[in-house]
Scaffold this motif. Structure first.
Motif, mmCIF file in Angstrom:
data_model
loop_
_atom_site.group_PDB
_atom_site.id
_atom_site.type_symbol
_atom_site.label_atom_id
_atom_site.label_comp_id
_atom_site.label_asym_id
_atom_site.label_seq_id
_atom_site.Cartn_x
_atom_site.Cartn_y
_atom_site.Cartn_z
ATOM 1 N N THR A 42 10.271 -0.680 -2.212
ATOM 2 C CA THR A 42 10.120 -1.829 -3.124
ATOM 3 C C THR A 42 11.072 -2.955 -2.716
ATOM 4 O OG1 THR A 42 9.540 -0.326 -4.936
ATOM 5 C CG2 THR A 42 10.190 -2.566 -5.529
ATOM 6 N N ASP A 43 12.302 -2.611 -2.349
ATOM 7 C CA ASP A 43 13.259 -3.632 -1.890
ATOM 8 C C ASP A 43 12.765 -4.325 -0.620
ATOM 9 O OD1 ASP A 43 14.884 -3.009 -4.005
ATOM 10 O OD2 ASP A 43 16.233 -1.715 -2.841
ATOM 11 N N ALA A 65 0.839 -1.212 0.000
ATOM 12 C CA ALA A 65 0.000 0.000 0.000
ATOM 13 C C ALA A 65 0.871 1.257 0.000
ATOM 14 C CB ALA A 65 -0.921 -0.011 1.218
ATOM 15 N N ALA A 66 1.990 1.183 0.743
ATOM 16 C CA ALA A 66 2.909 2.324 0.770
ATOM 17 C C ALA A 66 3.541 2.544 -0.596
ATOM 18 C CB ALA A 66 3.978 2.095 1.823
ATOM 19 N N ILE A 67 3.840 1.478 -1.304
ATOM 20 C CA ILE A 67 4.418 1.593 -2.653
ATOM 21 C C ILE A 67 3.461 2.328 -3.590
ATOM 22 C CG2 ILE A 67 5.082 0.261 -4.692
ATOM 23 C CD1 ILE A 67 6.284 -1.824 -2.801
ATOM 24 N N LYS A 68 2.180 1.986 -3.505
ATOM 25 C CA LYS A 68 1.197 2.663 -4.355
ATOM 26 C C LYS A 68 1.134 4.162 -4.038
ATOM 27 C CE LYS A 68 -1.824 -1.332 -5.108
ATOM 28 N NZ LYS A 68 -3.201 -1.866 -4.922
ATOM 29 N N ARG A 92 2.173 7.350 -6.568
ATOM 30 C CA ARG A 92 1.299 8.477 -6.889
ATOM 31 C C ARG A 92 1.987 9.813 -6.570
ATOM 32 N NH1 ARG A 92 -2.862 5.013 -4.879
ATOM 33 N NH2 ARG A 92 -2.649 5.954 -2.793
ATOM 34 N N LEU A 93 2.753 9.826 -5.457
ATOM 35 C CA LEU A 93 3.471 11.043 -5.073
ATOM 36 C C LEU A 93 4.496 11.443 -6.136
ATOM 37 C CD1 LEU A 93 4.194 13.290 -3.066
ATOM 38 C CD2 LEU A 93 5.721 11.658 -1.927
ATOM 39 N N ILE A 94 5.210 10.462 -6.638
ATOM 40 C CA ILE A 94 6.209 10.744 -7.674
ATOM 41 C C ILE A 94 5.537 11.278 -8.938
ATOM 42 C CG2 ILE A 94 7.893 9.679 -9.234
ATOM 43 C CD1 ILE A 94 8.622 7.777 -6.943
ATOM 44 N N ALA A 154 14.002 13.118 -7.092
ATOM 45 C CA ALA A 154 15.013 12.083 -6.867
ATOM 46 C C ALA A 154 14.877 11.460 -5.479
ATOM 47 C CB ALA A 154 16.404 12.681 -7.045
ATOM 48 N N ALA A 155 14.576 12.306 -4.491
ATOM 49 C CA ALA A 155 14.393 11.783 -3.128
ATOM 50 C C ALA A 155 13.189 10.854 -3.054
ATOM 51 C CB ALA A 155 14.249 12.950 -2.150
ATOM 52 N N ALA A 156 12.108 11.235 -3.759
ATOM 53 C CA ALA A 156 10.899 10.399 -3.756
ATOM 54 C C ALA A 156 11.157 9.065 -4.456
ATOM 55 C CB ALA A 156 9.752 11.155 -4.418
ATOM 56 N N VAL A 157 11.906 9.117 -5.566
ATOM 57 C CA VAL A 157 12.238 7.871 -6.294
ATOM 58 C C VAL A 157 13.106 6.968 -5.434
ATOM 59 C CG1 VAL A 157 13.490 6.918 -8.276
ATOM 60 C CG2 VAL A 157 11.983 8.903 -8.572
ATOM 61 N N HIS A 158 14.078 7.544 -4.735
ATOM 62 C CA HIS A 158 14.954 6.762 -3.861
ATOM 63 C C HIS A 158 14.157 6.114 -2.734
ATOM 64 C CE1 HIS A 158 18.577 5.549 -1.814
ATOM 65 N NE2 HIS A 158 18.151 6.157 -0.692
#
Length: 616
Positions: free
Chosen positions: A331-332, A298-301, A305-307, A321-325
């Motif tokens: 995801t890991d 759920a956090a990944i989703k 959306r934030l990105i 970049a911070a959001a993608v990281h």
């Protein structure tokens, strides 16, 4: 019998002549039938004594109370036709008495008692009115498994609330208390019988489902009912002989200074076709810091959306970049949780393990410390063979001796084999007499000859030479040096060359024997031997095992690199304090075939396991 045994027997006999009920069978409130029936007088002097007996019905007959006691069966004598005069013998009884010869045949095939009384006609018993209970005297022959002989028990039908027809069914278990007496009929074959005064227990059977009461069942059909077949006299005798061989084996080795050692059934070493043991365990990891996989997904989703929102807006590159990281870390984490929450298959032992083919490997380690050791246990071979001489599970008596060579092992096998033969003749006389009558007429003379004569010894090379000179026999496998001796070869050697004698064949080619056997000086043969008996084949195999590290190491390397690690502990015995040693292995079921004359090994074990067959 030793003095202790004689004293114990006298104590038993003193109990029998007590005026009150006696219980000679320890841990049971009854007297074993062998205590009554295997006396020198057949129990005649015990008449008038009160006892409690128990057993299973082998045969039964009911007669009216005013009728004379039933005579023993006379299959060869014709029964006269019914007279017109008044008689207590019904027409049905006469017809049934003519069936004696067929019931005698049933006993021969299914292992029933020595004497069989025809069963009284059931309708005549059951047609009585409820207000007038039937008045019959029922004659049972029962066996409790302690002896070949059966005891006749006389019971008043009014003694039990169970219908007479059900009480009389073959296989019914009864416990009766009463007084021993001489049979009333002068022509009776029994020396003693029990006049029951009360029934303490009745275990009924369902005649429609009980397999031993339906039809004549020879031994090969009895295998389908292995849980019931010990109730037959033949299988009961074979089982007692089997038990005697086990006791005799322990007696021989204990009296000759061997120590008993338990070896593992599950092993990492072995040879030939083996059963692999594998047990996998499911293991689940705990949640990571209390997080569930659903929460992380759920956090990944949400982070995804934030990105997307940041990319559509005028946000700077550092925020995206911070959001993608952050999304990658989440995801890991999800991947780690999924991996840890999946059941992991773990083998119980963490390595390849098998059911043992031989216990001699492990015996060597104890022989290297205790000198002479032996063991007795199950051995397993996964060969896909289904014949009269092979089972997947068999029991072996194995011995190992430090400071001994091939000749020592052959001498030990010779003595051991003869000891077993003598033990049966001296301690299981009644069973051997019955087996000689029912299964194989030559078994007693064969055991006597083996126990008193020297065993012949041939080298493998001499055996091949004798086979090649055979002019009266054509072999499927041509006998030539280097070929393993087959059943047809061994049969010819024992029957034609040795004229029924037991023989030992030694010094076989190294290619036909296991890798661990000591290499002889000729570099072609090894220090192995087989004790071969007529009609059965090899009963004892033995060898002097290789004590020289370099030679054994080379033989193991020939097996392949994967075998090296498995036998490292075995090589350690040669690295540290090695000694010449030899041993042997007796196949108990094959010994039983020789001792009883049974044609098939599946009848020599309680619950046989063979290729494609494993009942209960």
């Amino acid at each position: 019998m030793d003095s202790h045994g004689k004293t114990h027997q006298r104590e038993h006999e003193d109990d029998v002549i007590s005026p009150k009920p006696v219980a000679l069978s320890k841990y049971s409130n009854r007297i074993e039938l062998k205590t009554l029936l295997e006396r020198s007088d057949g129990g005649a002097r015990l008449a008038g004594k009160r006892v409690v007996v128990g057993g299973w019905v082998k045969s039964s007959r009911a007669v009216k109370k005013d009728s004379p006691p039933p005579p023993p069966p006379q299959p060869s004598v014709a029964v006269p036709p019914p007279s017109k005069t008044k008689s207590n013998i019904s027409c049905t009884e006469i017809i049934q008495s003519k069936m004696n010869i067929f019931r005698k045949l049933f006993d021969v095939l299914s292992g029933g008692g020595k004497t069989t009384y025809p069963i009284f006609d059931k309708p005549e018993i059951t047609d009585q009115k409820a207000t007038s209970p039937p008045e019959y005297t029922i004659y049972f022959l029962i066996s409790d498994g302690s002896s070949v002989s059966s005891l006749q028990v006389v019971v008043d039908s009014a003694m039990s609330t169970i219908p007479a027809t059900q009480l009389m069914s073959l296989g019914t278990c009864i416990v009766a208390e009463g007084v021993l007496r001489h049979p009333l009929a002068a022509s009776a074959k029994h020396v003693i019988e029990l006049e029951a005064e009360k029934l303490l227990h009745v275990g009924t059977v369902d005649p429609e489902k009980y397999p031993l009461s339906k039809k004549q069942l020879p031994l090969h059909l009895l295998r389908d009912f292995s849980h019931f077949r010990p109730r037959t006299t033949t299988v009961g005798s074979v089982t007692r002989v089997h038990s005697a061989l086990t006791l005799a084996s322990h007696t021989f080795f204990q009296s000759n200074g061997f120590q008993y050692v338990q070896v593992p059934v599950i092993t990492t070493t072995g040879f030939g076709e083996m059963f692999r043991v594998t047990t996998t365990l499911d293991r689940e990891e705990k949640k990571h810091d209390g997080l569930s996989i659903e929460t992380v997904k759920a956090a990944i989703k949400e982070k995804t959306r934030l990105i997307d929102h940041l990319k559509r807006s005028d946000s700077n590159r550092e925020a995206v970049a911070a959001a993608v990281h952050d999304l990658k870390k989440t995801t890991d984490l999800a991947a780690q949780l999924e991996k840890k929450q999946k059941p992991q298959k773990l083998d119980f032992f963490g390595c390849d393990t098998y059911l043992t083919v031989s216990g001699r490997f492990h015996l060597e380690s104890y022989a290297s410390a205790l000198g002479k050791v032996y063991t007795f246990g199950p051995r397993f071979t996964a060969d896909k063979i289904d014949n009269a001489r092979h089972l997947a599970e068999m029991w072996n008596v194995e011995a190992e001796m430090a400071f001994s060579e091939l000749d020592d092992a052959m001498d030990c096998a010779d003595d051991f084999f003869k000891f077993l033969c003598r033990y049966l003749l001296e301690n299981r006389h009644e069973d051997m007499k019955f087996i000689s009558k029912r299964v194989d007429k030559t078994v007693t003379t064969r055991l006597e000859a083996t126990a008193s004569n020297s065993l012949l010894r041939f080298s493998y090379t001499e055996a091949i030479s004798l086979l090649q000179k055979a002019t009266t026999r054509t072999f499927e496998t041509k006998p030539k040096w280097g070929v393993a001796l087959k059943e047809e070869h061994l049969s010819y050697l024992t029957d034609e060359i040795c004229k029924g004698s037991v023989m030992i064949i030694h010094s076989s080619p190294k290619e036909v024997k296991p890798f661990y056997i000591r290499l002889n000086e000729d570099k072609k043969t090894v220090a192995a031997f087989d004790l071969v008996v007529p009609k059965v084949g090899v009963v004892i195999s033995g060898s002097q095992n290789e004590e020289r590290f370099e030679i054994l190491d080379a033989r193991i390397r020939e097996l392949g690199s994967t075998s090296r690690e498995r036998y490292e502990w075995y090589l350690d015995l040669r690295r540290h304090g090695t000694v010449k040693h030899s041993g042997m292995s007796l196949r108990m079921e094959h010994m039983l075939l020789f001792a009883t004359g049974l044609p098939d090994i599946k009848d020599a074990v309680p619950f046989p396991r063979s290729w494609g067959k494993a009942n209960n």
